[in-house]
Every structure is written in structure tokens, then in C-alpha cells.
Design an enzyme around this catalytic site. Structure first.
Site, mmCIF file in Angstrom:
data_model
loop_
_atom_site.group_PDB
_atom_site.id
_atom_site.type_symbol
_atom_site.label_atom_id
_atom_site.label_comp_id
_atom_site.label_asym_id
_atom_site.label_seq_id
_atom_site.Cartn_x
_atom_site.Cartn_y
_atom_site.Cartn_z
ATOM 1 N N LYS A 1 -16.511 71.296 47.584
ATOM 2 C CA LYS A 1 -17.684 71.877 48.268
ATOM 3 C C LYS A 1 -18.875 70.903 48.227
ATOM 4 O O LYS A 1 -19.476 70.597 49.248
ATOM 5 C CB LYS A 1 -18.075 73.214 47.622
ATOM 6 C CG LYS A 1 -16.981 74.270 47.685
ATOM 7 C CD LYS A 1 -17.431 75.603 47.101
ATOM 8 C CE LYS A 1 -17.638 75.598 45.599
ATOM 9 N NZ LYS A 1 -16.415 75.360 44.800
ATOM 10 N N ARG B 1 -20.319 84.621 46.244
ATOM 11 C CA ARG B 1 -19.062 84.497 45.501
ATOM 12 C C ARG B 1 -18.450 85.833 45.131
ATOM 13 O O ARG B 1 -17.397 85.884 44.503
ATOM 14 C CB ARG B 1 -19.339 83.804 44.160
ATOM 15 C CG ARG B 1 -19.140 82.350 44.242
ATOM 16 C CD ARG B 1 -19.329 81.781 42.878
ATOM 17 N NE ARG B 1 -19.927 80.501 43.072
ATOM 18 C CZ ARG B 1 -19.450 79.371 42.610
ATOM 19 N NH1 ARG B 1 -18.413 79.361 41.837
ATOM 20 N NH2 ARG B 1 -20.040 78.243 42.861
ATOM 21 N N ARG C 1 -13.918 64.627 36.912
ATOM 22 C CA ARG C 1 -15.254 64.494 37.516
ATOM 23 C C ARG C 1 -16.258 63.981 36.468
ATOM 24 O O ARG C 1 -16.269 64.421 35.322
ATOM 25 C CB ARG C 1 -15.728 65.856 38.026
ATOM 26 C CG ARG C 1 -17.191 65.810 38.470
ATOM 27 C CD ARG C 1 -17.663 67.039 39.193
ATOM 28 N NE ARG C 1 -17.199 68.275 38.617
ATOM 29 C CZ ARG C 1 -17.106 69.419 39.295
ATOM 30 N NH1 ARG C 1 -17.454 69.466 40.551
ATOM 31 N NH2 ARG C 1 -16.680 70.510 38.706
ATOM 32 N N ARG D 1 -19.529 67.634 32.953
ATOM 33 C CA ARG D 1 -20.053 69.012 32.873
ATOM 34 C C ARG D 1 -19.352 69.770 31.760
ATOM 35 O O ARG D 1 -18.148 69.631 31.567
ATOM 36 C CB ARG D 1 -19.809 69.735 34.216
ATOM 37 C CG ARG D 1 -20.977 69.643 35.157
ATOM 38 C CD ARG D 1 -20.647 70.088 36.545
ATOM 39 N NE ARG D 1 -20.061 71.413 36.658
ATOM 40 C CZ ARG D 1 -19.772 72.006 37.830
ATOM 41 N NH1 ARG D 1 -20.042 71.375 38.955
ATOM 42 N NH2 ARG D 1 -19.233 73.198 37.873
ATOM 43 N N ARG E 1 -12.484 79.933 35.474
ATOM 44 C CA ARG E 1 -13.164 79.801 36.773
ATOM 45 C C ARG E 1 -12.193 80.070 37.921
ATOM 46 O O ARG E 1 -12.554 80.690 38.921
ATOM 47 C CB ARG E 1 -13.776 78.399 36.908
ATOM 48 C CG ARG E 1 -15.029 78.242 36.055
ATOM 49 C CD ARG E 1 -15.366 76.795 35.778
ATOM 50 N NE ARG E 1 -15.648 76.004 36.958
ATOM 51 C CZ ARG E 1 -15.726 74.670 36.939
ATOM 52 N NH1 ARG E 1 -15.538 74.001 35.821
ATOM 53 N NH2 ARG E 1 -16.010 74.024 38.039
HETATM 54 P P1 AP5 Z 1 -16.697 68.687 44.035
HETATM 55 O O1 AP5 Z 1 -17.150 68.291 45.388
HETATM 56 O O2 AP5 Z 1 -17.644 68.511 42.900
HETATM 57 O O3 AP5 Z 1 -16.070 70.146 44.084
HETATM 58 P P2 AP5 Z 1 -16.799 71.568 44.111
HETATM 59 O O4 AP5 Z 1 -15.967 72.452 44.979
HETATM 60 O O5 AP5 Z 1 -18.250 71.412 44.454
HETATM 61 O O6 AP5 Z 1 -16.546 71.924 42.601
HETATM 62 P P3 AP5 Z 1 -17.400 72.698 41.518
HETATM 63 O O7 AP5 Z 1 -16.622 72.584 40.248
HETATM 64 O O8 AP5 Z 1 -18.819 72.195 41.490
HETATM 65 O O9 AP5 Z 1 -17.331 74.128 42.061
HETATM 66 P P4 AP5 Z 1 -17.605 75.411 41.272
HETATM 67 O O10 AP5 Z 1 -17.603 76.424 42.352
HETATM 68 O O11 AP5 Z 1 -16.715 75.641 40.123
HETATM 69 O O12 AP5 Z 1 -18.992 75.081 40.588
HETATM 70 P P5 AP5 Z 1 -20.510 75.352 40.992
HETATM 71 O O13 AP5 Z 1 -21.288 74.171 40.606
HETATM 72 O O14 AP5 Z 1 -20.635 75.884 42.369
HETATM 73 O O15 AP5 Z 1 -15.337 67.861 43.741
HETATM 74 C C1 AP5 Z 1 -14.711 67.934 42.478
HETATM 75 C C2 AP5 Z 1 -14.186 66.551 42.099
HETATM 76 O O16 AP5 Z 1 -13.185 66.145 43.025
HETATM 77 C C3 AP5 Z 1 -15.238 65.431 42.093
HETATM 78 O O17 AP5 Z 1 -14.960 64.546 41.044
HETATM 79 C C4 AP5 Z 1 -15.043 64.748 43.459
HETATM 80 O O18 AP5 Z 1 -15.397 63.387 43.416
HETATM 81 C C5 AP5 Z 1 -13.541 64.921 43.680
HETATM 82 N N1 AP5 Z 1 -13.195 65.065 45.085
HETATM 83 C C6 AP5 Z 1 -13.662 65.994 45.947
HETATM 84 N N2 AP5 Z 1 -13.123 65.845 47.164
HETATM 85 C C7 AP5 Z 1 -12.281 64.777 47.056
HETATM 86 C C8 AP5 Z 1 -11.411 64.114 47.970
HETATM 87 N N3 AP5 Z 1 -11.298 64.499 49.256
HETATM 88 N N4 AP5 Z 1 -10.693 63.079 47.523
HETATM 89 C C9 AP5 Z 1 -10.780 62.680 46.250
HETATM 90 N N5 AP5 Z 1 -11.579 63.248 45.329
HETATM 91 C C10 AP5 Z 1 -12.329 64.288 45.727
HETATM 92 O O19 AP5 Z 1 -20.834 76.567 40.011
HETATM 93 C C11 AP5 Z 1 -20.803 76.384 38.609
HETATM 94 C C12 AP5 Z 1 -20.973 77.722 37.922
HETATM 95 O O20 AP5 Z 1 -22.260 78.294 38.283
HETATM 96 C C13 AP5 Z 1 -19.958 78.814 38.304
HETATM 97 O O21 AP5 Z 1 -18.769 78.718 37.544
HETATM 98 C C14 AP5 Z 1 -20.768 80.096 38.013
HETATM 99 O O22 AP5 Z 1 -20.750 80.382 36.641
HETATM 100 C C15 AP5 Z 1 -22.182 79.713 38.428
HETATM 101 N N6 AP5 Z 1 -22.448 80.095 39.824
HETATM 102 C C16 AP5 Z 1 -22.620 79.254 40.884
HETATM 103 N N7 AP5 Z 1 -22.817 79.962 42.018
HETATM 104 C C17 AP5 Z 1 -22.751 81.276 41.671
HETATM 105 C C18 AP5 Z 1 -22.838 82.492 42.389
HETATM 106 N N8 AP5 Z 1 -23.017 82.519 43.721
HETATM 107 N N9 AP5 Z 1 -22.733 83.651 41.704
HETATM 108 C C19 AP5 Z 1 -22.569 83.674 40.379
HETATM 109 N N10 AP5 Z 1 -22.441 82.552 39.624
HETATM 110 C C20 AP5 Z 1 -22.533 81.363 40.265
#
Ligand code: AP5
Length: 215
Positions: free
Chosen positions: A13, A88, A127, A160, A171
């Protein structure tokens, strides 16, 4: 252009949102980034969020809805926004619909990233991030030029706290139980765009932009 990007943890994402938001000239708003910033600053909201995030649980809906409601009313969102990681839960999606209605705006596209679960775990545990400029790396697919150091600003990279195998399991199960039902929710609203999230990141980003433009 008003967009959402959804998908499992590690689906890409944040990676794809960067290129998509630049292309459309709209702000990239990640609720995860907002929480991490608040955690770093140790604000009351950050302290609360940390108690959920470190266990791989979701931050309560009312807290999250309020943050998004305020953020999308800022001046930089007048021409649109790309929301990453929100909504979410069904409760968040229903509340978000109410917010959009009050603001008299509509969603254009909800991008849903399709990525195999086996790839997700490897992406997440490898990551690394820069605490200063926020640039993201991956020890397998996007290595820094010098081990452990940001290419752009020279700061030491970090992992992280929620990027460990134990928390990832939690997760992923939270995603499957609470977030996956939103695929059907947005499909019924005729705004859902399923895209393949696997492959070279730059190529996938271009494909997503093209698919949004043709939607
Ligand atoms: P990356 O782009 O970082 O993936 P992502 O989908 O953004 O992953 P996240 O782990 O950040 O998602 P998440 O939903 O768990 O966490 P969030 O921060 O939103 O890619 C991941 C890795 O893969 C990187 O190393 C990248 O380089 C690599 N990669 C990507 N694409 C690639 C490709 N095509 N080829 C090669 N490598 C690639 O949320 C964190 C926490 O916050 C949640 O767990 C929750 O507790 C809380 N939270 C956030 N939003 C809410 C909400 N709406 N409601 C309640 N709690 C929430």
C-alpha cells in the site's frame, strides 16, 4: 481524485501509494504513518495507539474515524486524497460514508491489492525504514547502497516493532476477519478495482495508475 488503497499488511500500500499520489497530485494519507508519528512524539493518542499496534491489533474505530475526518478537511485535500490503510473495519467504512456525505464528496476508486500471503511475510520481515526522511527499503528487493544506512540522508535504518513474525500473524488474522469484508462492501458500491500487487514495484505502480485512469 479521491482514492482508497487497501490490501493485507505488506501488500505494498505505502510503496504504490507514493507513486500514485505523486501522479495525481494528491496527498498520501496513511493512518499507520499518522499513528507512528504520534507514537514517536509520545502524544496521548500515540501512547494509546502503541498499546494496540505493538500487539498487531487495530486502534479503536472512534479514534481512527476522528483522525481521518479532520485530516481530509485540510486545505491540501480540496482536490482529492489517497487514503492508505483506512477504512479497515465495516464500522469505519460506514462512518466514512457518513463523513463523505456530509462533505458532499464521493470516492472515485478503491484499489484492492492482490498479493499471495507467502510473499507478504517475507516483504514485512525484510522491511527497513529511515527514521529521518521516512524512505522505505527491503533487505531482499530494495537494499540500501550501504548496509543499514539511508541512501538519501545517511541515517541508520530501523525495523518497525510490529514487523516481527508473531505480530504479523495477528495482523494477518485481523485483516482476514475485519478488513477483507470491505472488498465486498466497495464492490457493491461499484468503486472496487482489484489489481495484481506482485511484480516490480515501478511496473505495478504504472499499471495501477493506468487502471485507475481507465476505471
Ligand atoms: P509496504 O508498501 O510498506 O506495504 P504496506 O501494505 O504499506 O504494509 P504495512 O505493513 O505498512 O501495512 P499495514 O496495513 O500492516 O500497516 P499500517 O502502517 O497501515 O511494503 C512492504 C515491504 O515490501 C517493503 O519493504 C517494500 O519495500 C516491499 N515491497 C512492496 N511492494 C514491493 C514490490 N512490488 N516488489 C518488491 N518489494 C516490494 O498500519 C500499522 C498499524 O496501525 C495497524 O496494524 C493498526 O494497528 C494501526 N492502524 C492503521 N490504520 C488503522 C485503521 N484504519 N484502523 C485501526 N488501526 C489502524
Amino acid at each position: 481524485m479521491r482514492l482508497l488503497i487497501m490490501g493485507a499488511p505488506g501488500a505494498g500500500k505505502g510503496t504504490y501509494a507514493e507513486g500514485i499520489s505523486k501522479h495525481f497530485g494528491i496527498p498520501h494519507i496513511s493512518t499507520g504513518d499518522i499513528f507512528r508519528q504520534a507514537m514517536q512524539e509520545e502524544t496521548p493518542m500515540g501512547i494509546l495507539a502503541k498499546s494496540f499496534i505493538d500487539k498487531g491489533h487495530l486502534v479503536p474505530d472512534d479514534v481512527t474515524n476522528e483522525i481521518v475526518k479532520e485530516r481530509i478537511q485540510k486545505a491540501d485535500c480540496l482536490d482529492g486524497f489517497l487514503l492508505d490503510g483506512y477504512p479497515r473495519t465495516t464500522q469505519q467504512a460506514v462512518e466514512f460514508d457518513k463523513i463523505l456525505k456530509v462533505l458532499e464528496i464521493k470516492l472515485d476508486v478503491v484499489v484492492n491489492l492482490l498479493v499471495d500471503e507467502s510473499l507478504i511475510v517475507s516483504r514485512i520481515v525484510n522491511r527497513r525504514l529511515c527514521p529521518t526522511c521516512g524512505k522505505g527499503y527491503n533487505l531482499i528487493t530494495l537494499k540500501p547502497k550501504q548496509d543499514g544506512v539511508c541512501d538519501d540522508c545517511g541515517t541508520e535504518l530501523y525495523q518497525r516493532k510490529d514487523d516481527n513474525e508473531e505480530t504479523i500473524k495477528s495482523r494477518l488474522s485481523v485483516y482476514n476477519e475485519q478488513t477483507k469484508p470491505l472488498i465486498d462492501y466497495y464492490n457493491k458500491q461499484n468503486v472496487l478495482l482489484n489489481v495484481n500487487g506482485e511484480g516490480d514495484a515501478k511496473v505495478v505502480t504504472k499499471e495501477i495508475i493506468q487502471a485507475i485512469e481507465e476505471f
